[in-house]
Scaffold this active site. Structure first.
Site, mmCIF file in Angstrom:
data_model
loop_
_atom_site.group_PDB
_atom_site.id
_atom_site.type_symbol
_atom_site.label_atom_id
_atom_site.label_comp_id
_atom_site.label_asym_id
_atom_site.label_seq_id
_atom_site.Cartn_x
_atom_site.Cartn_y
_atom_site.Cartn_z
ATOM 1 C CB SER A 98 -23.953 76.222 -0.502
ATOM 2 O OG SER A 98 -25.223 75.520 -0.996
ATOM 3 C CE1 TYR A 126 -19.893 73.348 -1.993
ATOM 4 C CE2 TYR A 126 -22.552 72.692 -2.177
ATOM 5 C CZ TYR A 126 -21.018 73.927 -2.724
ATOM 6 O OH TYR A 126 -21.464 75.306 -3.109
HETATM 7 N N1 LIG Z 1 -22.251 78.967 -8.120
HETATM 8 C C1 LIG Z 1 -23.148 78.648 -7.018
HETATM 9 O O1 LIG Z 1 -24.356 78.400 -8.226
HETATM 10 C C2 LIG Z 1 -22.672 78.884 -5.814
HETATM 11 C C3 LIG Z 1 -23.847 77.883 -4.736
HETATM 12 C C4 LIG Z 1 -23.605 77.785 -3.539
HETATM 13 C C5 LIG Z 1 -22.779 77.934 -2.974
HETATM 14 N N2 LIG Z 1 -21.472 78.501 -4.060
HETATM 15 C C6 LIG Z 1 -20.423 79.047 -3.421
HETATM 16 O O2 LIG Z 1 -19.526 79.572 -3.605
HETATM 17 C C7 LIG Z 1 -18.096 79.675 -3.910
HETATM 18 C C8 LIG Z 1 -17.429 80.082 -5.182
HETATM 19 O O3 LIG Z 1 -17.368 79.001 -5.491
HETATM 20 P P1 LIG Z 1 -17.827 79.654 -7.271
HETATM 21 O O4 LIG Z 1 -19.066 79.204 -7.898
HETATM 22 O O5 LIG Z 1 -18.074 81.158 -7.414
HETATM 23 O O6 LIG Z 1 -17.004 79.274 -8.658
HETATM 24 P P2 LIG Z 1 -15.375 79.060 -8.820
HETATM 25 O O7 LIG Z 1 -15.099 77.284 -9.305
HETATM 26 O O8 LIG Z 1 -15.909 79.498 -10.411
HETATM 27 O O9 LIG Z 1 -14.891 79.842 -8.260
HETATM 28 C C9 LIG Z 1 -14.091 79.156 -7.109
HETATM 29 C C10 LIG Z 1 -12.437 79.995 -6.552
HETATM 30 O O10 LIG Z 1 -11.863 79.028 -5.514
HETATM 31 C C11 LIG Z 1 -10.899 78.814 -6.172
HETATM 32 N N3 LIG Z 1 -10.220 77.766 -5.363
HETATM 33 C C12 LIG Z 1 -9.973 76.008 -5.444
HETATM 34 N N4 LIG Z 1 -9.656 75.579 -4.168
HETATM 35 C C13 LIG Z 1 -9.236 76.547 -3.508
HETATM 36 C C14 LIG Z 1 -7.941 76.873 -2.694
HETATM 37 N N5 LIG Z 1 -7.884 74.874 -2.433
HETATM 38 N N6 LIG Z 1 -7.357 77.684 -2.055
HETATM 39 C C15 LIG Z 1 -8.017 79.112 -2.437
HETATM 40 N N7 LIG Z 1 -8.711 78.855 -3.239
HETATM 41 C C16 LIG Z 1 -9.308 78.129 -4.018
HETATM 42 C C17 LIG Z 1 -10.470 78.717 -7.416
HETATM 43 O O11 LIG Z 1 -9.609 79.043 -7.710
HETATM 44 C C18 LIG Z 1 -11.935 79.685 -8.073
HETATM 45 O O12 LIG Z 1 -11.233 80.824 -8.323
HETATM 46 C C19 LIG Z 1 -18.007 78.171 -3.243
HETATM 47 O O13 LIG Z 1 -17.948 78.456 -1.455
HETATM 48 C C20 LIG Z 1 -18.957 77.593 -3.277
HETATM 49 O O14 LIG Z 1 -19.418 76.286 -2.836
HETATM 50 C C21 LIG Z 1 -21.429 78.284 -5.177
#
Ligand SMILES: NC(=O)c1ccc[n+]([C@@H]2O[C@H](COP(=O)([O-])OP(=O)(O)OC[C@H]3O[C@@H](n4cnc5c(N)ncnc54)[C@H](O)[C@@H]3O)[C@@H](O)[C@H]2O)c1
Length: 286
Positions: free
Chosen positions: A143, A156
């Site tokens: 991130s 985080y």
């Molecule tokens: N969306 C953003 O703007 C953003 C920015 C920076 C980083 N991220 C990172 O991107 C990654 C994906 O997040 P996202 O934004 O797509 O969110 P999201 O919630 O849409 O997707 C996350 C997925 O991870 C799964 N998950 C959660 N806990 C789990 C576990 N213990 N085991 C297996 N799967 C699990 C959830 O069911 C979900 O499908 C994360 O690591 C998040 O920190 C997202």
């Protein structure tokens, strides 16, 4: 890795958001897809949608923070497709609040998913990739919170910095192999991240409900507004694919925070210069 067709991608957290964007992009590139995710209904829907588009995809229910659950998911991938070539360490969660107030169980939940999830993946898939010997790649979703402090909270930030450091370490360790390493540092991508507490397992207190947890409700509302304006996750997936093809160690979704990083690096260097003015041989000792 430049050749994707006929190879296999293992994507954690691929049932939603960024991970689902990865699954769509790598399926379109001709890869077999394994989605490992904790949320069963979303997992079923994601796999059905991918296969309806002509993909070869399977879903495995998995908690990446639980080593045995992760190992079972990897075994399913091996029996379905034989080899895995692309590991996307992507599942991630956050808990906001003041660092000193966040419950120990929430620290453990976040560290378990974000950091131990990556470690479990590396311990299973690096030996596997080294054994099959075909060009492979490991991409971890950190991130911008792994580049500078963030409002998303101490656990985080701590885990995302750890993912960046671990990816840099891994790149050094795998430099002489045909396993590439990238760390993806997205900024704002449309996803279900604002409501990530839905997947907190019972052993850490169960799902966080925005209606009963005031702190979560405030956070969810702020994050949802911001997130709605985020980048399309498939666009993020395409940028990550390009970064893998270019063998980039760092892959950014946006270039909007360049000055924030420059300020941080400048601060590090000027604080190092403060040490230089003292000399390296303990000149404060009288
Ligand atoms: N969306 C953003 O703007 C953003 C920015 C920076 C980083 N991220 C990172 O991107 C990654 C994906 O997040 P996202 O934004 O797509 O969110 P999201 O919630 O849409 O997707 C996350 C997925 O991870 C799964 N998950 C959660 N806990 C789990 C576990 N213990 N085991 C297996 N799967 C699990 C959830 O069911 C979900 O499908 C994360 O690591 C998040 O920190 C997202």
């Amino acid at each position: 890795m430049r050749d994707f067709k006929g190879k296999t991608a293992f994507i954690t957290g691929g049932a939603s958001g960024i991970g689902l964007g990865f699954a769509q992009v790598f399926a379109d590139a001709g890869m077999n897809i394994v989605i490992a995710d904790i949320e069963a209904p979303a997992l079923g829907a994601a796999v059905a949608a991918l296969n309806a588009r002509g993909a070869q995809a399977i879903g495995v229910e998995c908690d990446v923070g639980d080593r045995q659950s992760y190992a079972r998911a990897a075994d399913r991938a091996f029996s379905a497709f034989g080899k895995v070539h692309l590991l996307c360490n992507n599942a991630g969660v956050a808990r906001t609040g003041q660092t000193w107030e966040i419950a120990e169980s929430d620290w453990e939940w976040t560290i378990g998913v974000n950091l131990m999830g990556m470690i479990h993946g590396l311990q299973i898939f690096v030996p596997h990739m080294k054994t099959h010997g075909e060009a492979s790649h490991i991409v971890t979703t950190a991130s911008m919170a792994g580049m500078r402090a963030s409002v998303a909270g101490g656990p985080y930030t701590a885990t995302k910095y750890a993912l960046v450091g671990l990816s840099e370490q891994l790149a050094k360790e795998l430099a002489e192999t045909n396993i590439g390493v990238s760390v993806f540092c997205p900024n704002n991508i449309r996803s279900n991240m604002p409501n990530n507490g839905r997947n907190r397992p019972p052993r850490f207190g169960g799902p966080i409900d925005g209606k009963t947890d005031i702190h979560a409700a405030e956070h969810i509302a702020v994050m949802q507004d911001r997130n709605r304006a985020g980048m399309d996750p498939r666009e993020a997936g395409l940028r990550v694919k390009k970064g893998i093809e270019n063998d980039q160690l760092f892959i950014f979704s946006h270039a909007t925070e360049r000055s924030v990083l420059e300020d941080r690096f400048q601060r590090i260097l000027s604080d190092m210069d403060a040490a230089a003015t003292l000399g390296s041989q303990g000149s404060l000792l009288k």
